[in-house]
Design an enzyme around this catalytic site. Structure first.
Site, short mmCIF file in Angstrom:
data_model
loop_
_atom_site.label_atom_id
_atom_site.label_comp_id
_atom_site.label_asym_id
_atom_site.label_seq_id
_atom_site.Cartn_x
_atom_site.Cartn_y
_atom_site.Cartn_z
N ALA A 292 28.05 -21.22 -75.91
CA ALA A 292 27.87 -21.53 -74.49
C ALA A 292 26.61 -22.34 -74.23
O ALA A 292 26.40 -22.82 -73.11
CB ALA A 292 27.82 -20.24 -73.67
N CYS A 293 25.78 -22.53 -75.23
CA CYS A 293 24.50 -23.23 -75.10
C CYS A 293 24.63 -24.68 -75.57
O CYS A 293 25.00 -24.94 -76.72
CB CYS A 293 23.44 -22.51 -75.92
SG CYS A 293 21.86 -23.38 -76.03
#
Length: 114
Positions: A10-11
Site C-alpha cells: 500500500a506504500c
C-alpha cells in the site's frame, strides 16, 4: 546478490523500491510483506541498527496512533516491543543485502547497497 525487502504494497515508496530491486539484474529477491509476516524482535532490532537508525527514528507516526500511545517519547525497548506487536509502527521500506541495510526513503537509497 541476495536482497530482502520488508514491503508494504500500500506504500508508494515501498512499491518504487521493489520495482528498482526487480529491475536490477542478478538480484535474488525475497519480499516480506511485514504486515502479514511480522518481524521478530531480534531481526527488527538488527535491521534498524544496521541501517544506522534508532527505534525512535524508525517509528512510523503518520497514519498510526503511535504518538497518542506515547511511543514518540518512549525508550527503545518499549518502541521495539510495540513495533513487534503492531508492525504498522515500523516505517518502510527496509532493504537488506550483503552490502548492508538501508531505510529506503527516498527509494533511490537502495542503490547504495546494490
Amino acid at each position: 546478490m541476495k536482497a530482502t525487502i520488508w514491503h508494504n504494497p500500500a506504500c508508494g515508496t515501498s512499491r518504487k523500491t521493489l520495482a528498482i530491486l526487480e529491475e536490477t539484474p542478478h538480484v535474488e529477491l525475497t519480499v516480506i510483506e511485514y504486515l502479514k509476516s511480522a518481524y521478530t524482535r531480534d531481526k527488527l532490532a538488527q535491521i534498524i541498527a544496521d541501517a544506522g537508525l534508532t527505534p525512535k527514528e524508525a517509528l512510523r507516526l503518520r497514519g498510526t496512533d503511535a504518538e497518542e500511545r506515547g511511543l514518540d517519547t518512549a525508550d527503545d525497548a518499549t518502541i521495539l516491543d510495540a513495533m513487534v506487536d503492531n508492525p504498522a509502527y515500523v516505517n518502510r521500506p527496509f532493504v537488506e543485502t550483503d552490502k548492508g541495510v538501508r531505510f529506503c526513503r527516498p527509494q533511490e537509497i537502495v542503490n547504495e547497497i546494490l
